[in-house]
Design a protein around this motif. Structure first.
Motif, PDB file in Angstrom:
ATOM      1  N   GLU A 107      32.544  22.023  -8.041  1.00 32.84           N
ATOM      2  CA  GLU A 107      31.795  22.964  -8.887  1.00 32.84           C
ATOM      3  C   GLU A 107      30.418  22.412  -9.223  1.00 32.84           C
ATOM      4  O   GLU A 107      29.446  23.164  -9.287  1.00 32.84           O
ATOM      5  N   GLN A 108      30.310  21.111  -9.434  1.00 29.10           N
ATOM      6  CA  GLN A 108      29.005  20.495  -9.686  1.00 29.10           C
ATOM      7  C   GLN A 108      28.118  20.575  -8.442  1.00 29.10           C
ATOM      8  O   GLN A 108      26.906  20.629  -8.539  1.00 29.10           O
ATOM      9  N   LEU A 109      28.748  20.581  -7.296  1.00 33.19           N
ATOM     10  CA  LEU A 109      28.031  20.582  -6.018  1.00 33.19           C
ATOM     11  C   LEU A 109      27.701  21.990  -5.527  1.00 33.19           C
ATOM     12  O   LEU A 109      26.744  22.171  -4.787  1.00 33.19           O
ATOM     13  N   ALA A 110      28.470  22.980  -5.940  1.00 36.22           N
ATOM     14  CA  ALA A 110      28.375  24.327  -5.365  1.00 36.22           C
ATOM     15  C   ALA A 110      26.975  24.928  -5.466  1.00 36.22           C
ATOM     16  O   ALA A 110      26.456  25.456  -4.474  1.00 36.22           O
ATOM     17  N   GLN A 111      26.348  24.868  -6.623  1.00 39.61           N
ATOM     18  CA  GLN A 111      25.026  25.485  -6.787  1.00 39.61           C
ATOM     19  C   GLN A 111      23.957  24.774  -5.956  1.00 39.61           C
ATOM     20  O   GLN A 111      23.243  25.424  -5.191  1.00 39.61           O
ATOM     21  N   PRO A 112      23.843  23.428  -6.060  1.00 44.94           N
ATOM     22  CA  PRO A 112      22.840  22.774  -5.207  1.00 44.94           C
ATOM     23  C   PRO A 112      23.130  22.961  -3.722  1.00 44.94           C
ATOM     24  O   PRO A 112      22.210  23.135  -2.923  1.00 44.94           O
ATOM     25  N   LEU A 113      24.405  22.972  -3.352  1.00 46.56           N
ATOM     26  CA  LEU A 113      24.771  23.180  -1.950  1.00 46.56           C
ATOM     27  C   LEU A 113      24.332  24.572  -1.497  1.00 46.56           C
ATOM     28  O   LEU A 113      23.717  24.725  -0.437  1.00 46.56           O
ATOM     29  N   GLY A 114      24.640  25.583  -2.281  1.00 45.62           N
ATOM     30  CA  GLY A 114      24.227  26.948  -1.944  1.00 45.62           C
ATOM     31  C   GLY A 114      22.717  27.069  -1.820  1.00 45.62           C
ATOM     32  O   GLY A 114      22.209  27.702  -0.897  1.00 45.62           O
ATOM     33  N   ASP A 115      21.999  26.417  -2.750  1.00 41.62           N
ATOM     34  CA  ASP A 115      20.527  26.460  -2.702  1.00 41.62           C
ATOM     35  C   ASP A 115      20.004  25.805  -1.432  1.00 41.62           C
ATOM     36  O   ASP A 115      19.123  26.347  -0.761  1.00 41.62           O
ATOM     37  N   VAL A 116      20.549  24.625  -1.111  1.00 40.98           N
ATOM     38  CA  VAL A 116      20.093  23.891   0.074  1.00 40.98           C
ATOM     39  C   VAL A 116      20.400  24.684   1.337  1.00 40.98           C
ATOM     40  O   VAL A 116      19.554  24.836   2.214  1.00 40.98           O
ATOM     41  N   LEU A 117      21.615  25.208   1.434  1.00 39.42           N
ATOM     42  CA  LEU A 117      21.984  25.971   2.627  1.00 39.42           C
ATOM     43  C   LEU A 117      21.129  27.217   2.787  1.00 39.42           C
ATOM     44  O   LEU A 117      20.696  27.542   3.894  1.00 39.42           O
ATOM     45  N   THR A 118      20.879  27.912   1.699  1.00 35.79           N
ATOM     46  CA  THR A 118      20.056  29.116   1.769  1.00 35.79           C
ATOM     47  C   THR A 118      18.641  28.774   2.221  1.00 35.79           C
ATOM     48  O   THR A 118      18.045  29.486   3.016  1.00 35.79           O
ATOM     49  N   GLU A 119      18.112  27.632   1.716  1.00 40.60           N
ATOM     50  CA  GLU A 119      16.782  27.196   2.137  1.00 40.60           C
ATOM     51  C   GLU A 119      16.740  26.866   3.620  1.00 40.60           C
ATOM     52  O   GLU A 119      15.759  27.140   4.301  1.00 40.60           O
ATOM     53  N   LEU A 120      17.803  26.237   4.112  1.00 34.79           N
ATOM     54  CA  LEU A 120      17.826  25.771   5.498  1.00 34.79           C
ATOM     55  C   LEU A 120      18.053  26.895   6.505  1.00 34.79           C
ATOM     56  O   LEU A 120      17.725  26.762   7.672  1.00 34.79           O
ATOM     57  N   LEU A 121      18.650  27.972   6.047  1.00 39.74           N
ATOM     58  CA  LEU A 121      19.015  29.049   6.959  1.00 39.74           C
ATOM     59  C   LEU A 121      18.064  30.227   6.835  1.00 39.74           C
ATOM     60  O   LEU A 121      17.575  30.527   5.770  1.00 39.74           O
ATOM     61  N   ASP A 122      17.870  30.906   7.932  1.00 39.41           N
ATOM     62  CA  ASP A 122      17.212  32.198   7.861  1.00 39.41           C
ATOM     63  C   ASP A 122      18.074  33.176   8.657  1.00 39.41           C
ATOM     64  O   ASP A 122      18.832  32.791   9.524  1.00 39.41           O
ATOM     65  N   ALA A 123      18.002  34.430   8.295  1.00 42.56           N
ATOM     66  CA  ALA A 123      18.924  35.442   8.815  1.00 42.56           C
ATOM     67  C   ALA A 123      19.087  35.463  10.334  1.00 42.56           C
ATOM     68  O   ALA A 123      20.199  35.545  10.811  1.00 42.56           O
ATOM     69  N   PRO A 124      18.033  35.373  11.134  1.00 40.96           N
ATOM     70  CA  PRO A 124      18.237  35.467  12.583  1.00 40.96           C
ATOM     71  C   PRO A 124      18.993  34.275  13.179  1.00 40.96           C
ATOM     72  O   PRO A 124      19.529  34.368  14.263  1.00 40.96           O
ATOM     73  N   SER A 125      19.032  33.149  12.464  1.00 41.48           N
ATOM     74  CA  SER A 125      19.651  31.975  13.062  1.00 41.48           C
ATOM     75  C   SER A 125      20.829  31.426  12.261  1.00 41.48           C
ATOM     76  O   SER A 125      21.071  30.234  12.270  1.00 41.48           O
ATOM     77  N   LEU A 126      21.533  32.289  11.547  1.00 39.40           N
ATOM     78  CA  LEU A 126      22.697  31.806  10.811  1.00 39.40           C
ATOM     79  C   LEU A 126      23.691  31.185  11.780  1.00 39.40           C
ATOM     80  O   LEU A 126      24.057  31.788  12.779  1.00 39.40           O
ATOM     81  N   PRO A 127      24.107  29.959  11.493  1.00 40.79           N
ATOM     82  CA  PRO A 127      25.040  29.309  12.414  1.00 40.79           C
ATOM     83  C   PRO A 127      26.428  29.894  12.276  1.00 40.79           C
ATOM     84  O   PRO A 127      26.868  30.228  11.179  1.00 40.79           O
ATOM     85  N   ASP A 128      27.127  30.013  13.373  1.00 43.22           N
ATOM     86  CA  ASP A 128      28.500  30.502  13.333  1.00 43.22           C
ATOM     87  C   ASP A 128      29.419  29.301  13.149  1.00 43.22           C
ATOM     88  O   ASP A 128      29.780  28.619  14.099  1.00 43.22           O
ATOM     89  N   THR A 129      29.755  29.033  11.902  1.00 42.59           N
ATOM     90  CA  THR A 129      30.637  27.913  11.576  1.00 42.59           C
ATOM     91  C   THR A 129      32.091  28.360  11.475  1.00 42.59           C
ATOM     92  O   THR A 129      32.950  27.572  11.113  1.00 42.59           O
ATOM     93  N   THR A 130      32.340  29.615  11.809  1.00 38.80           N
ATOM     94  CA  THR A 130      33.695  30.140  11.642  1.00 38.80           C
ATOM     95  C   THR A 130      34.683  29.472  12.596  1.00 38.80           C
ATOM     96  O   THR A 130      35.873  29.428  12.305  1.00 38.80           O
ATOM     97  N   GLY A 131      34.216  28.922  13.713  1.00 40.35           N
ATOM     98  CA  GLY A 131      35.115  28.195  14.612  1.00 40.35           C
ATOM     99  C   GLY A 131      35.669  26.958  13.936  1.00 40.35           C
ATOM    100  O   GLY A 131      36.888  26.680  13.997  1.00 40.35           O
ATOM    101  N   ASP A 132      34.799  26.197  13.261  1.00 40.16           N
ATOM    102  CA  ASP A 132      35.246  25.021  12.501  1.00 40.16           C
ATOM    103  C   ASP A 132      36.193  25.447  11.382  1.00 40.16           C
ATOM    104  O   ASP A 132      37.210  24.804  11.122  1.00 40.16           O
ATOM    105  N   GLN A 133      35.838  26.534  10.714  1.00 42.09           N
ATOM    106  CA  GLN A 133      36.667  26.994   9.604  1.00 42.09           C
ATOM    107  C   GLN A 133      38.011  27.524  10.089  1.00 42.09           C
ATOM    108  O   GLN A 133      39.027  27.334   9.432  1.00 42.09           O
TER     109      GLN A 133
END
Length: 181
Positions: free
Chosen positions: A130-156
């Motif tokens: 929970e302490q990590l969730a907000q900074p993680l979400g912020d970092v991931l959102t910054e790193l990603l842009d809509a046309p290049s969202l990685p498909d991590t569903t295989g790992d999941q």
């Protein structure tokens, strides 16, 4: 400041850290928080600033890996059958978001990982996540842009399959590439 905006102190600190990382404010310990000088900065200060931002991002991913890999190991032996069904439902929802809005995709991804951590049934790991969730979400959102969202569903998908057969090593292995920067 936290009381003024009706948020917790840790949330206020995180916002200030992000604003400082973005170069919008200067934190002068013992003196306060000040708007950053909008004038040109020398290259050395920019490289230090960039280095600090990269260090913050790296730190978030290092903590993420520690929390999520151990949570996956524990979840492999503690997840109830209905938890597997819920994870599969979230995974299906996440697949449908590929190519869409980065913030919505990341929010769904964080929710999936929150559920895995909750399945570990360890309060301390849950609190760390929970302490990590907000900074993680912020970092991931910054790193990603809509046309290049990685498909991590295989790992999941591999993670959910490992949880389903209660294979702690496979669960940890499936989590590792997803938590790397």
């Amino acid at each position: 400041m936290a009381a003024e905006f009706g948020v917790g102190r840790s949330s206020a600190r995180e916002v200030v850290q992000q604003l400082a990382c973005d170069g919008l404010v200067e934190v002068r310990h013992g003196h306060g928080i000040f708007a950053a000088d909008p004038g040109p900065a020398d290259e050395r200060s920019l490289s230090v600033h960039d280095g600090l931002c990269r260090a913050r991002i790296t730190g978030v991913f290092e903590v993420r890996r520690a929390v999520e890999v151990e949570a996956a190991r524990l979840a492999a032996v503690r997840t109830a059958p209905e938890g597997i069904v819920a994870l599969r439902t979230m995974l299906s929802e996440q697949r449908s978001l590929l190519g869409g809005d980065a913030w919505v995709f990341v929010t769904t991804d964080v929710r999936f990982h929150r559920a895995v951590v909750a399945s570990a049934r360890t309060d301390l790991l849950g609190e760390l996540f929970e302490q990590l969730a907000q900074p993680l979400g912020d970092v991931l959102t910054e790193l990603l842009d809509a046309p290049s969202l990685p498909d991590t569903t295989g790992d999941q998908e591999a993670l959910v399959a490992a949880l389903e057969v209660r294979d702690a090593d496979a669960a940890a292995l499936a989590t590792t590439p997803h938590s790397d920067l």
